[in-house]
Design a protein around this motif. Structure first.
Motif, PDB file in Angstrom:
ATOM      1  N   ASP A  56      27.894  19.138  16.518  1.00 36.22           N
ATOM      2  CA  ASP A  56      26.717  19.872  16.990  1.00 36.22           C
ATOM      3  C   ASP A  56      26.498  19.743  18.498  1.00 36.22           C
ATOM      4  O   ASP A  56      25.369  19.771  18.976  1.00 36.22           O
ATOM      5  N   LEU A  57      27.574  19.589  19.252  1.00 39.39           N
ATOM      6  CA  LEU A  57      27.440  19.512  20.706  1.00 39.39           C
ATOM      7  C   LEU A  57      26.961  20.834  21.274  1.00 39.39           C
ATOM      8  O   LEU A  57      27.326  21.906  20.783  1.00 39.39           O
ATOM      9  N   TRP A  96      31.896  14.897  27.123  1.00 42.08           N
ATOM     10  CA  TRP A  96      32.517  15.541  25.958  1.00 42.08           C
ATOM     11  C   TRP A  96      33.061  16.919  26.328  1.00 42.08           C
ATOM     12  O   TRP A  96      32.549  17.574  27.227  1.00 42.08           O
ATOM     13  N   SER A  97      34.029  17.337  25.540  1.00 43.56           N
ATOM     14  CA  SER A  97      34.514  18.718  25.626  1.00 43.56           C
ATOM     15  C   SER A  97      33.813  19.553  24.564  1.00 43.56           C
ATOM     16  O   SER A  97      33.849  19.217  23.373  1.00 43.56           O
ATOM     17  N   PHE A  98      33.165  20.638  24.981  1.00 42.30           N
ATOM     18  CA  PHE A  98      32.456  21.491  24.016  1.00 42.30           C
ATOM     19  C   PHE A  98      33.430  22.126  23.025  1.00 42.30           C
ATOM     20  O   PHE A  98      33.137  22.226  21.833  1.00 42.30           O
ATOM     21  N   PRO A 103      35.588  13.337  23.135  1.00 46.99           N
ATOM     22  CA  PRO A 103      35.274  12.766  24.451  1.00 46.99           C
ATOM     23  C   PRO A 103      36.387  13.048  25.454  1.00 46.99           C
ATOM     24  O   PRO A 103      37.557  13.186  25.087  1.00 46.99           O
ATOM     25  N   LEU A 104      36.009  13.101  26.710  1.00 42.37           N
ATOM     26  CA  LEU A 104      36.954  13.405  27.785  1.00 42.37           C
ATOM     27  C   LEU A 104      37.206  12.152  28.629  1.00 42.37           C
ATOM     28  O   LEU A 104      36.339  11.718  29.394  1.00 42.37           O
ATOM     29  N   ALA A 105      38.396  11.588  28.484  1.00 41.59           N
ATOM     30  CA  ALA A 105      38.796  10.494  29.363  1.00 41.59           C
ATOM     31  C   ALA A 105      39.084  11.050  30.752  1.00 41.59           C
ATOM     32  O   ALA A 105      39.421  12.230  30.915  1.00 41.59           O
ATOM     33  N   ASN A 106      38.914  10.201  31.758  1.00 34.90           N
ATOM     34  CA  ASN A 106      39.262  10.558  33.144  1.00 34.90           C
ATOM     35  C   ASN A 106      38.451  11.729  33.701  1.00 34.90           C
ATOM     36  O   ASN A 106      38.908  12.426  34.597  1.00 34.90           O
ATOM     37  N   PHE A 217      22.848   9.158  28.493  1.00 32.39           N
ATOM     38  CA  PHE A 217      22.916  10.574  28.885  1.00 32.39           C
ATOM     39  C   PHE A 217      24.343  11.065  28.644  1.00 32.39           C
ATOM     40  O   PHE A 217      25.258  10.740  29.393  1.00 32.39           O
ATOM     41  N   ASP A 218      24.519  11.837  27.585  1.00 30.40           N
ATOM     42  CA  ASP A 218      25.833  12.423  27.317  1.00 30.40           C
ATOM     43  C   ASP A 218      25.946  13.781  27.988  1.00 30.40           C
ATOM     44  O   ASP A 218      24.960  14.508  28.130  1.00 30.40           O
ATOM     45  N   ILE A 219      27.151  14.119  28.398  1.00 28.18           N
ATOM     46  CA  ILE A 219      27.417  15.359  29.151  1.00 28.18           C
ATOM     47  C   ILE A 219      28.481  16.152  28.407  1.00 28.18           C
ATOM     48  O   ILE A 219      29.509  15.590  28.001  1.00 28.18           O
ATOM     49  N   VAL A 220      28.234  17.441  28.203  1.00 28.31           N
ATOM     50  CA  VAL A 220      29.180  18.282  27.468  1.00 28.31           C
ATOM     51  C   VAL A 220      29.677  19.394  28.386  1.00 28.31           C
ATOM     52  O   VAL A 220      28.882  20.188  28.900  1.00 28.31           O
ATOM     53  N   LEU A 221      30.987  19.448  28.579  1.00 24.84           N
ATOM     54  CA  LEU A 221      31.590  20.426  29.485  1.00 24.84           C
ATOM     55  C   LEU A 221      32.274  21.539  28.715  1.00 24.84           C
ATOM     56  O   LEU A 221      32.898  21.305  27.673  1.00 24.84           O
ATOM     57  N   GLU A 222      32.177  22.746  29.255  1.00 22.04           N
ATOM     58  CA  GLU A 222      32.879  23.889  28.668  1.00 22.04           C
ATOM     59  C   GLU A 222      34.273  24.012  29.272  1.00 22.04           C
ATOM     60  O   GLU A 222      34.500  23.650  30.426  1.00 22.04           O
TER      61      GLU A 222
END
Ligand SMILES: [Fe+2]
Length: 225
Positions: A56-57, A96-98, A103-106, A217-222
């Protein structure tokens, strides 16, 4: 010469250097926010799995870059100098990757916030007070320490509620420019750059007889189009 041969021939064990080799069953270094409860921390750390999927991101809401971003901030996990006035705030989270829900390392975060003493931003170009860059670990996780930002009035009758600016970059993902806000801070009702989707709660903890705050605070990137 292969590394194994080198070690064998130089006989490092004879000099007692083997004590520096990390044993295979070594526990991970505690994170500061849980250093007073290490056993729980180790369990939590082991529970983090880079193959974890969250369905549910939602992509993190963007905000304006604003005029105070400066490139070239030092890589460090503390924005403020030692003993900066204000309440210590430790922010943790994951990037995170949407699309993949993983999760996104680096991933790289570039962070900056207003000065609690001058209500201004540091100049950059040598003065990087209250600025830092960091890289997420193999589980997409990050942690940084700062002080809880103050509200400020960049122009008459225009208030900014407390916030931390950030830019998030990750390979094959669109750059995100946004801000972190904290629940129940003042001036949010009059800050026209505020966004409720970017608010996280703050927890108060005590360590060594002193109070500090934590926030997640989590961050979700497109993905790049
Ligand atoms: Fe700002």
């Amino acid at each position: 010469m292969k590394r194994r041969d080198f070690i064998g021939q130089t006989g490092l064990a004879m000099f007692g250097v083997t004590g520096l080799v990390l044993p295979s069953d070594a526990k991970p270094t505690p994170r500061s926010w849980d250093a007073d409860d290490a056993e729980d921390l180790f369990k939590a750390k082991q529970a983090i799995d880079s193959s974890e999927i969250i369905d549910d991101l939602k992509p993190t809401v963007a905000r304006e870059l604003g005029p105070f971003y400066r490139s070239g901030s030092p890589y460090r996990v503390k924005l403020t100098p030692p003993f900066e006035p204000g309440t210590v705030l430790v922010v943790t989270g994951r990037v995170w990757s949407f699309e993949t829900k993983k999760p996104l390392a680096n991933a790289m975060l570039d962070l900056w916030q207003v000065d609690n003493q001058t209500a201004d931003y540091s100049a950059g170009n040598g003065d990087f007070k209250n600025r830092a860059r960091l890289i997420t670990d193999e589980n997409g996780a990050f942690e940084f320490e700062t002080v809880h930002p103050i509200p400020y009035e960049p122009s008459p009758n225009f208030w900014r509620s407390p916030h931390i600016h950030f830019i998030a970059n990750a390979p094959k993902h669109r750059q995100l420019v946004s801000e972190m806000f904290f629940k129940d801070d003042e001036k949010q009702d009059v800050d026209r750059l505020f966004h409720p989707a970017l608010v996280v709660p703050v927890n108060r903890k005590t360590i060594n007889g002193k109070e500090y705050e934590t926030a997640v605070f989590d961050i979700v990137l497109e993905s790049e189009k």
